[in-house]
Write a protein that holds these residues in place. Structure first.
Motif, PDB file in Angstrom:
ATOM      1  N   UNK C 218       0.814  -1.062  -0.097  1.00 33.26           N
ATOM      2  CA  UNK C 218      -0.072  -0.108   0.354  1.00 33.26           C
ATOM      3  C   UNK C 218       0.444   1.484  -0.247  1.00 33.26           C
ATOM      4  N   UNK C 219       2.409   0.952   0.998  1.00 32.91           N
ATOM      5  CA  UNK C 219       2.781   2.454   0.844  1.00 32.91           C
ATOM      6  C   UNK C 219       3.958   2.559  -0.555  1.00 32.91           C
ATOM      7  N   UNK C 220       3.986   1.669  -1.225  1.00 31.32           N
ATOM      8  CA  UNK C 220       4.626   1.591  -2.099  1.00 31.32           C
ATOM      9  C   UNK C 220       5.932   1.562  -1.790  1.00 31.32           C
ATOM     10  N   UNK C 221       6.825   0.817  -1.149  1.00 32.34           N
ATOM     11  CA  UNK C 221       8.456   0.301  -0.492  1.00 32.34           C
ATOM     12  C   UNK C 221       8.555  -0.210  -1.688  1.00 32.34           C
ATOM     13  N   UNK C 222       9.969  -0.502  -1.648  1.00 32.36           N
ATOM     14  CA  UNK C 222      11.110  -0.815  -2.811  1.00 32.36           C
ATOM     15  C   UNK C 222      10.911  -2.077  -3.165  1.00 32.36           C
ATOM     16  N   UNK C 223      10.570  -3.324  -2.899  1.00 28.38           N
ATOM     17  CA  UNK C 223      10.363  -4.396  -4.026  1.00 28.38           C
ATOM     18  C   UNK C 223       8.753  -4.661  -4.598  1.00 28.38           C
ATOM     19  N   UNK C 224       7.958  -3.609  -4.022  1.00 29.76           N
ATOM     20  CA  UNK C 224       6.258  -3.393  -3.289  1.00 29.76           C
ATOM     21  C   UNK C 224       5.888  -2.873  -4.255  1.00 29.76           C
ATOM     22  N   UNK C 225       6.499  -1.807  -5.196  1.00 31.62           N
ATOM     23  CA  UNK C 225       6.197  -0.179  -5.748  1.00 31.62           C
ATOM     24  C   UNK C 225       5.420  -0.616  -7.277  1.00 31.62           C
ATOM     25  N   UNK C 245      -1.578  12.299  -2.859  1.00 32.39           N
ATOM     26  CA  UNK C 245      -1.347  12.811  -2.215  1.00 32.39           C
ATOM     27  C   UNK C 245      -1.598  12.134  -0.457  1.00 32.39           C
ATOM     28  N   UNK C 246      -2.567  11.189  -0.948  1.00 34.85           N
ATOM     29  CA  UNK C 246      -3.661  10.719   0.576  1.00 34.85           C
ATOM     30  C   UNK C 246      -2.888   8.955   0.410  1.00 34.85           C
ATOM     31  N   UNK C 247      -3.319   8.534  -0.268  1.00 37.96           N
ATOM     32  CA  UNK C 247      -2.948   6.820  -0.975  1.00 37.96           C
ATOM     33  C   UNK C 247      -2.123   6.034   0.254  1.00 37.96           C
ATOM     34  N   UNK C 248      -0.755   6.083  -0.744  1.00 36.17           N
ATOM     35  CA  UNK C 248       0.206   6.150  -0.284  1.00 36.17           C
ATOM     36  C   UNK C 248       0.116   6.101   1.274  1.00 36.17           C
ATOM     37  N   UNK C 249       0.150   7.425   1.788  1.00 36.76           N
ATOM     38  CA  UNK C 249       0.296   7.502   2.750  1.00 36.76           C
ATOM     39  C   UNK C 249      -0.871   7.036   3.903  1.00 36.76           C
ATOM     40  N   UNK C 250      -1.552   6.347   3.773  1.00 40.76           N
ATOM     41  CA  UNK C 250      -2.195   5.592   4.525  1.00 40.76           C
ATOM     42  C   UNK C 250      -1.407   4.471   4.722  1.00 40.76           C
ATOM     43  N   UNK C 330       3.439  14.935   6.437  1.00 41.67           N
ATOM     44  CA  UNK C 330       2.290  15.926   5.974  1.00 41.67           C
ATOM     45  C   UNK C 330       2.834  16.819   5.905  1.00 41.67           C
ATOM     46  N   UNK C 331       4.504  17.333   5.290  1.00 37.21           N
ATOM     47  CA  UNK C 331       4.392  18.076   4.403  1.00 37.21           C
ATOM     48  C   UNK C 331       4.431  17.564   2.934  1.00 37.21           C
ATOM     49  N   UNK C 332       4.687  16.183   2.895  1.00 38.18           N
ATOM     50  CA  UNK C 332       4.435  15.421   1.746  1.00 38.18           C
ATOM     51  C   UNK C 332       3.275  15.571   0.668  1.00 38.18           C
ATOM     52  N   UNK C 333       2.502  15.027   1.872  1.00 39.94           N
ATOM     53  CA  UNK C 333       0.994  14.906   1.499  1.00 39.94           C
ATOM     54  C   UNK C 333       0.271  16.728   0.328  1.00 39.94           C
ATOM     55  N   UNK C 334       0.592  17.795   1.546  1.00 42.52           N
ATOM     56  CA  UNK C 334       0.349  18.699   0.846  1.00 42.52           C
ATOM     57  C   UNK C 334       1.472  19.163  -0.905  1.00 42.52           C
ATOM     58  N   UNK C 335       2.850  18.855  -1.001  1.00 46.32           N
ATOM     59  CA  UNK C 335       3.075  19.289  -1.527  1.00 46.32           C
ATOM     60  C   UNK C 335       3.224  18.530  -3.088  1.00 46.32           C
ATOM     61  N   UNK C 336       3.023  16.935  -2.930  1.00 45.66           N
ATOM     62  CA  UNK C 336       2.631  15.907  -4.079  1.00 45.66           C
ATOM     63  C   UNK C 336       1.794  16.566  -4.148  1.00 45.66           C
ATOM     64  N   UNK C 337       0.224  16.560  -3.896  1.00 43.71           N
ATOM     65  CA  UNK C 337      -0.758  16.985  -4.419  1.00 43.71           C
ATOM     66  C   UNK C 337      -1.332  17.634  -5.563  1.00 43.71           C
TER      67      UNK C 337
END
Lengths: 119, 140, 497
Positions: C218-225, C245-250, C330-337
């Motif tokens: 779900x978070x899209x980390x290295x071997x699973x992204x 913004x949101x899905x991977x952050x969940x 927090x920072x990444x959600x805003x910036x990426x969206x």
């Protein structure tokens, strides 16, 4: 009984992995369904198997009398089955749409959204 | 598929299945049953009808779009949960009304927010299953 | 308490119902906007309650924990709910100018609200099985949004997204079954104590790995992204912004929650694995982005690389590192969206997202160019923007632990991010359009609704960057809560012996 169920979970997972290694999307989906059944069985076994009666509360008392089955894992499995049913129904419709619009179910041919292969 | 036997049989079965689904919905509070199973049985009824007479007439028989039925059902369930705020309880606390009961002896006709919740589940299941079934039927 | 907790969930669901019934009329989109605004108010109320009480809990239907359905909000949950509502309203405004009527008729607004409800539920829930249910709510809505419109590209991306996410779901479910068999409970606070008392700690580690894989997908980390860059560039821009913004952050939130509250028994193994995962995620993501030639694909790979930073904060598990992880989240959600929203405007102005086919935006729409620079530089970690502080804290945390190489990797990945952002800048904004087009913002239909959310999110990035003090203090408090879960447990279960 637990051993028997454990073995059948193992067989289900083995079968599903075999199906999921296929390149055909539909086979992959069937493998996924088998595996989700294995997961549901795992939850069921986790609630312990007892020769109990259904956990129904008779009139006039607050709790079921005698040895009854553990109702919680059954409720969890039921929820998981329902959710799984919805997800797989969607996945099946998606597979049908994929076959109609991409003309193939070979996963290695499905690369419309990918960059062109380097020549 | 045009089969006179299937069409005649389907009409009978649909009526029986719909009544049975309502029975399942109502008995769910004290015995096995409830909105989910009731909704599935009703969906089976309409599915049989769609197989026998085609999705066009099944949609006509349903009168509303299946997806809208599901949305209304979700609304019913939410309302049942949110009703508890009037009595100051936590969300989704069951509220009971015993019609014709004397001094709270719980012997009247029980009407509850749980019934509304179950009705919502019934409609959600019916609508969601039928929209998938109709979509698949019309694609083939 | 339970109403403050459940309103951020009830409101989006109710909005979804009305928006769906009104899907054929222009009222539908305004319903969605009003619902998002009310949802924002509800989550602000939640935030202020949590700031006052630290941790709050509510039981649905008055069934006591650990038997009933529990909602819990500590500082991290509350701020995630708030930021979800902020992203939600930004994207709801943006959708006014981006989503066409065909998609509206198919129920875009209803699906969007259900997605917001699912994400909020995942942040607020207090037990594992409900986390699974909220994941599924979120997943089914995201399936719908991803293939809405049904172009060939979308179907192709959707197949990969759906199949890989279903595998993760099954892993999660198996983990839940095993953990229930082991402890007899699924309530997070209850599990926290009972897992330590389990005799067979080896099995606990096995379950921890199942959860790590499930949430890792779900978070899209290295071997699973792999599902992420295969699908995020296909749907409409409003959808990919809210996904980014949101899905991977969940997934990241679920990892942080479970690997601080539940699986803290064998830190030497689990968190070392997480540390390696973090390093590889950062590097592969940024290298993947470097070779891409499409605006959205570059951004998609950067999501992967940025996830690595957050996992790194979790893996170090020091107060400073967790602070960094929360701040980064927090920072990444805003910036990426925001970056995805800008990509959408750029597409509307220039006609494509492929870098070779577009250009000239700096000359014709300097406002958009200026608005792009803020999140882009923040992502790369330029002072004084929010990303600088986030990266600074994490690098400092790894230096404190004397992990020189990891700190080096984090800094190098930051440099590579600048490379990608400069590439976008040079290709999309600086060079002339290959067809000689002069696409001006003033000629764009619905430009106000497109620009307002971008400007708003950029302003938030600036504010966090220029006045990081209160935000860092807040992140510090929530990191302290994560490291010492006693208040969390006592709030849910009552005083413990």
């Amino acid at each position: 009984m637990e051993q028997l169920l454990a073995i059948s979970i193992g067989v289900l997972v083995a079968g599903s992995v075999y199906l999921m290694l296929a390149r055909d999307l539909l086979r992959f989906l069937f493998g996924l369904i088998l595996m989700s059944n294995a997961a549901n069985l795992t939850i069921f076994v986790a609630g312990r198997l007892t020769p109990g009666a259904p956990p129904l509360v008779p009139d006039g008392v607050d709790a079921p009398v005698g040895l009854v089955a553990n109702a919680l894992p059954q409720a969890l499995v039921l929820t998981a089955i329902v959710i799984g049913f919805g997800l797989f129904a969607f996945a099946l419709v998606l597979t049908l749409r994929a076959y109609q619009s991409l003309g193939t179910l070979e996963t290695s041919d499905m690369r419309i959204a990918e960059p062109d292969e380097p020549k | 598929m045009k089969s006179i036997i299937l069409i005649v049989g389907a009409r009978l079965q649909v009526a029986l299945l719909l009544i049975f689904s309502l029975y399942m919905l109502l008995r769910g509070h004290n015995d096995p049953g409830g909105g989910f199973i009731g909704g599935l049985i009703a969906a089976i009824g309409f599915t049989i009808y769609a197989i026998a007479c085609g999705t066009v007439s099944a949609r006509e028989a349903l009168r509303f779009e299946p997806a809208s039925i599901a949305a209304v059902g979700l609304g019913c369930s939410l309302l049942a949960g949110a009703m508890a705020i009037i009595w100051g309880d936590a969300p989704f606390t069951g509220q009971w009304l015993f019609i014709g009961a004397e001094d709270g002896d719980k012997k009247g006709l029980p009407i509850s927010s749980i019934l509304l919740f179950d009705l919502g589940v019934y409609l959600v299941v019916l609508g969601a299953v039928l929209s998938i079934v109709f979509a698949l039927e019309e694609n083939i | 308490m339970s109403w403050v907790l459940s309103l951020p969930l009830i409101i989006p669901f109710a909005t979804a119902v009305f928006a769906f019934l009104l899907r054929n009329s222009p009222l539908g989109r305004w319903t969605s906007l009003v619902g998002s605004s009310v949802g924002l108010v509800a989550s602000i109320a939640l935030m202020s309650t949590v700031l006052h009480h630290q941790v709050i809990t509510g039981q649905m239907g008055n069934w006591p924990a650990p038997f009933g359905i529990t909602l819990v909000a500590d500082l991290l949950s509350a701020v995630m709910v708030l930021i979800t509502a902020i992203t939600g309203i930004a994207v709801a405004i943006y959708a006014l100018g981006d989503i066409d009527e065909t998609r509206e008729r198919l129920g875009y607004h209803a699906l969007f609200q259900v997605l917001i409800a699912g994400v909020t539920g995942a942040f607020l829930t207090g037990d594992l099985f409900n986390l699974y249910v909220w994941f599924e709510v979120m997943l089914i809505a995201s399936f719908g949004l991803l293939v809405l419109g049904g172009s060939r590209e979308q179907i192709d991306g959707g197949v990969k997204y759906v199949t890989l996410n279903l595998i993760s779901t099954i892993m999660f479910l198996t983990g839940i079954g095993l953990i229930y068999g082991l402890t007899g409970t699924l309530n997070l606070a209850d599990l926290s104590g009972k897992l330590d008392a389990v005799e067979n700690q080896g099995l606990v580690t096995v379950i921890a790995m199942l959860f790590m894989v499930a949430f890792g997908v779900k978070a899209a980390v290295f071997p699973l992204f792999f599902w992420l860059p295969a699908s995020y560039h296909t749907p409409s821009f409003a959808v990919s912004a809210v996904f980014a913004g949101l899905l991977t952050k969940v997934g990241v939130y679920a990892l942080i929650r479970t690997f601080t509250l539940l699986f803290d028994g064998d830190v030497g193994l689990t968190h070392t694995i997480l540390l390696w995962v973090a390093g590889f995620t950062m590097v592969t993501g940024v290298l993947g982005a470097a070779v891409q030639n499409d605006f959205r694909k570059i951004l998609s790979f950067h999501i992967v690389s940025q996830i690595g930073y957050m996992i790194m904060g979790l893996a170090l598990l020091t107060p400073l590192a967790l602070l960094g992880a929360v701040f980064y989240l927090l920072h990444h959600i805003i910036v990426k969206a925001n970056l995805f929203l800008i990509a959408g405007v750029a597409k509307q102005l220039t006609g494509s997202t492929e870098l070779a086919k577009i250009g000239g935006l700096y000359r014709s729409s300097p406002l958009l160019a200026a608005l792009f620079l803020i999140p882009a530089f923040s992502l790369a970690g330029f002072p004084p923007l929010s990303g600088f502080w986030a990266k600074y804290i994490l690098v400092k945390a790894s230096l404190d632990e004397e992990l020189w190489f990891l700190a080096f990797v984090a800094l190098a990945v930051g440099l590579m991010t600048i490379f990608s952002m400069t590439k976008i800048w040079a290709e999309v904004f600086w060079k002339a359009h290959p067809d000689g087009r002069q696409p001006a913002l003033s000629g764009l239909v619905g430009r106000t609704s497109l620009i307002v959310p971008i400007a708003g999110l950029a302003l938030m990035t600036m504010v966090v960057g220029l006045m990081p003090e209160p935000f860092v203090t807040f992140a510090e408090q929530s990191a302290a809560q994560l490291l010492d879960p006693t208040p969390y447990i006592t709030t849910v279960l009552g005083p413990q012996p």
